[in-house]
Design a protein around this motif. Structure first.
Motif, PDB file in Angstrom:
ATOM      1  N   ASN A 191       2.909  14.215   0.974  1.00 32.89           N
ATOM      2  CA  ASN A 191       3.984  14.954   1.639  1.00 32.89           C
ATOM      3  C   ASN A 191       5.115  13.969   1.960  1.00 32.89           C
ATOM      4  O   ASN A 191       6.296  14.258   1.699  1.00 32.89           O
ATOM      5  CB  ASN A 191       3.444  15.625   2.914  1.00 32.89           C
ATOM      6  N   ASP A 245      11.133  17.272   7.814  1.00 36.55           N
ATOM      7  CA  ASP A 245       9.782  16.879   8.232  1.00 36.55           C
ATOM      8  C   ASP A 245       8.910  16.725   6.983  1.00 36.55           C
ATOM      9  O   ASP A 245       8.500  17.725   6.379  1.00 36.55           O
ATOM     10  CB  ASP A 245       9.225  17.966   9.168  1.00 36.55           C
ATOM     11  N   ALA A 246       8.663  15.465   6.598  1.00 32.35           N
ATOM     12  CA  ALA A 246       7.747  15.190   5.477  1.00 32.35           C
ATOM     13  C   ALA A 246       6.628  14.282   5.997  1.00 32.35           C
ATOM     14  O   ALA A 246       6.261  13.288   5.368  1.00 32.35           O
ATOM     15  CB  ALA A 246       8.504  14.553   4.317  1.00 32.35           C
ATOM     16  N   ILE A 247       6.126  14.637   7.185  1.00 29.19           N
ATOM     17  CA  ILE A 247       5.096  13.778   7.808  1.00 29.19           C
ATOM     18  C   ILE A 247       3.728  14.058   7.171  1.00 29.19           C
ATOM     19  O   ILE A 247       3.094  13.156   6.625  1.00 29.19           O
ATOM     20  CB  ILE A 247       5.053  14.008   9.345  1.00 29.19           C
ATOM     21  N   VAL A 248       3.275  15.283   7.265  1.00 32.69           N
ATOM     22  CA  VAL A 248       2.043  15.682   6.568  1.00 32.69           C
ATOM     23  C   VAL A 248       2.203  17.087   6.020  1.00 32.69           C
ATOM     24  O   VAL A 248       2.974  17.896   6.550  1.00 32.69           O
ATOM     25  CB  VAL A 248       0.785  15.686   7.481  1.00 32.69           C
ATOM     26  N   CYS A 298       8.919  20.206   4.850  1.00 35.22           N
ATOM     27  CA  CYS A 298       8.536  19.991   3.452  1.00 35.22           C
ATOM     28  C   CYS A 298       7.117  20.537   3.260  1.00 35.22           C
ATOM     29  O   CYS A 298       6.177  20.062   3.916  1.00 35.22           O
ATOM     30  CB  CYS A 298       8.592  18.490   3.154  1.00 35.22           C
ATOM     31  N   VAL A 300       4.807  22.456   4.366  1.00 34.14           N
ATOM     32  CA  VAL A 300       4.399  23.212   5.562  1.00 34.14           C
ATOM     33  C   VAL A 300       4.886  22.428   6.780  1.00 34.14           C
ATOM     34  O   VAL A 300       5.021  21.206   6.701  1.00 34.14           O
ATOM     35  CB  VAL A 300       2.856  23.398   5.662  1.00 34.14           C
ATOM     36  N   PRO A 301       5.155  23.102   7.903  1.00 35.49           N
ATOM     37  CA  PRO A 301       5.524  22.340   9.103  1.00 35.49           C
ATOM     38  C   PRO A 301       4.339  21.444   9.488  1.00 35.49           C
ATOM     39  O   PRO A 301       3.203  21.915   9.543  1.00 35.49           O
ATOM     40  CB  PRO A 301       5.758  23.422  10.162  1.00 35.49           C
ATOM     41  N   SER A 302       4.620  20.171   9.728  1.00 34.10           N
ATOM     42  CA  SER A 302       3.511  19.229   9.970  1.00 34.10           C
ATOM     43  C   SER A 302       2.613  19.689  11.110  1.00 34.10           C
ATOM     44  O   SER A 302       3.073  19.881  12.240  1.00 34.10           O
ATOM     45  CB  SER A 302       4.082  17.840  10.282  1.00 34.10           C
TER      46      SER A 302
HETATM   47  K   LIG Z   1       5.621  18.665   6.419  1.00 35.05           K
END
Ligand SMILES: [K+]
Ligand SMILES: NC(=O)C1=CN([C@@H]2O[C@H](COP(=O)(O)OP(=O)(O)OC[C@H]3O[C@@H](n4cnc5c(N)ncnc54)[C@H](OP(=O)(O)O)[C@@H]3O)[C@@H](O)[C@H]2O)[C@@H](O)CC1
Length: 454
Positions: A57, A113-116, A145, A147-149
């Protein structure tokens, strides 16, 4: 109607094996789709902050940074060092072009948001939680990105890769996802997707009753008998809604049928011309089981709602061929308990709505179930539908009685129970969407008065 999936990694795998598309190609399309979305909404020079985690992600986020730089003022924040092979590869590509990194959540126009994504497990530690809190407090336009983390990030838009994930439509997640858009991953969605028993209803799927035939009379459009009890108002709302939605005749039936509108008929017993029954709304506990059995001693299609979902006689109802149950969460846990399928709290149900609906349908494959909620689930046997178009406007006493009337009306007009239920549900949410008054002001009577404009 769109397909929904528990997971998409098997669909990604099909792309590698069947279409010769590598993980790298899929990811480039994912990032490209996000870049296109941003370019369509924000002019060149806008500031974009991308917050990345260590897995794929995060790798999507790193690739996005490369695609937007230098037309956009892009900054990247690595919450963790890139760890997956793709994240390391994307980082190497990004480093080669040089890009500003930052270490705090700065003010920006777009925050990604590309955290997880789908690889999230467990809980966030306090440090990541506080970064997500800061992101949520930002005034930027927020994009998730895939799904919302951890379903902790409040997105304005979720750009999801390849196909829709079922989890995004859990009631508790509705607050977080914002507008959802699917990004194609190098092949069209029809090719990427395979069979699924779960579907998302679109508003366009609504199939309204029609009056195309010319040589007809009121009997051609069915007769709904609405069994009323202590709280007559619920039955009246159900009946008015049914009549407005096309049933040829509607009767309230029972011992308490005074003060009903002139357009609705009344009788103590089921009329001979009955073609469908609505029962449960406002029933109270004034009927004996014997009385109730007298209404059930037939095989008319039936919609059961509200009070009857707490009564033992439900066991009899579940044996019928054409029956629709329309519980809200609290009523559904009562149904599950009465059926000895599960003894659970509302909280447990809400966390696992899909699982308990599947459990119920496996045990009662002939019954059509509509589980109310922020995202309504409609199910029969191995077919499952989610109607995500409802809004908080509908959170008001009497909305459910109007829905029962819509379903009852279509049952009377000889739709199959499943078709009656998902069309009525779509009509119900459309009525709320079409209402132009303040969100808080919608009443059941407003819903009924708008049926004619559908
Ligand atoms: K995300
Ligand atoms: N495959 C493909 O073809 C395509 C895949 N695509 C993309 O890949 C994504 C899936 O990638 P993925 O499988 O690497 O998982 P991902 O969501 O990054 O999470 C794993 C990372 O999260 C972390 N982490 C986990 N739990 C955590 C916690 N509680 N708290 C903190 N951290 C936690 C964990 O870190 P660790 O705990 O191992 O240090 C690990 O590094 C998918 O959502 C889509 O965006 C698209 O590009 C399309 C093509």
């Amino acid at each position: 109607m769109q397909k929904l999936y528990d997971e998409v990694s098997s669909l990604d795998k099909r792309c590698y094996e069947n279409f010769g598309l590598s993980e790298d190609i899929l990811m480039e399309h994912a990032a490209d789709g996000m870049a296109d979305f941003i370019k369509s909404k924000f002019s060149k020079g806008s500031s974009v902050l991308i917050v990345c985690g260590s897995g794929n992600n995060g790798a999507d986020g790193i690739a996005l940074a490369r695609l937007l730089h230098p037309d956009y003022n892009v900054k990247i924040l690595h919450l963790k060092k890139p760890k997956s092979d793709m994240a390391k590869l994307q980082k190497k590509r990004l480093d080669a072009i040089g890009l500003k990194e930052c270490c705090t959540i700065e003010s920006c126009d777009v925050l990604v948001d590309a955290i997880v994504g789908t690889g999230f497990r467990g809980e966030f530690n306090p440090e990541i939680s506080s970064v997500i809190d800061e992101m949520n407090n930002s005034d930027a336009y927020k994009i998730a990105c895939d799904v919302p983390s951890g379903y902790k990030f409040f997105a304005d838009a979720t750009l999801t890769m390849g196909a829709l994930k079922k989890d995004m439509y859990l009631d508790a997640h509705k607050e977080y996802v914002g507008d959802i858009k699917v990004i194609d991953l190098g092949v069209g969605r029809d090719i990427y997707e395979c069979e699924s028993n779960w579907n998302l209803l679109d508003l366009e799927d609504l199939n309204l009753p029609n009056r195309n035939k010319k040589d007809t009379h009121k009997g051609s459009y069915g007769h709904l008998a609405c069994v009323v009890g202590e709280k007559i108002g619920a039955g009246v709302l159900c009946s008015k809604s049914a009549l407005r939605f096309g049933a040829g005749l509607v009767s309230v039936v029972g011992y308490n049928t005074t003060n009903i509108p002139h357009s609705i008929m009344s009788s103590e017993l089921l009329p001979k011309t009955t073609s469908a029954i609505a029962i449960g709304m406002g029933l109270g506990d004034s009927y004996s089981d014997m009385d109730l059995k007298s209404f059930l001693n037939n095989d008319y299609p039936l919609i059961a709602d509200a009070d009857i979902l707490h009564m033992d006689i439900l066991q009899e109802i579940l044996k019928r061929e054409n029956v629709v149950l329309t519980p809200h969460a609290k009523e559904f846990i009562s149904v599950l308990r009465l059926c000895k399928l599960a003894d659970i709290s509302v909280d447990e149900l809400q966390k696992n709505r899909f699982k308990y609906v599947e459990l119920f349908c496996k045990t009662y494959p002939k019954v059509t179930l509509l589980l109310k909620g922020a995202n309504v689930i409609i199910a029969k046997d191995d077919k499952f539908f989610i109607n995500p178009h409802g809004s908080s406007k509908l959170a008001k006493g009497g909305s459910g009685d109007v829905l029962s009337g819509l379903i009852g009306s279509l049952l009377a007009q000889r739709y199959t129970p499943l078709e009656a239920t998902f069309n009525a549900s779509l009509a119900h949410v459309s009525l709320a969407l079409n209402y132009t008054g303040s969100d808080f002001s919608l009443t059941p009577d407003d819903l009924i008065s708008q049926i004619g404009k559908l």
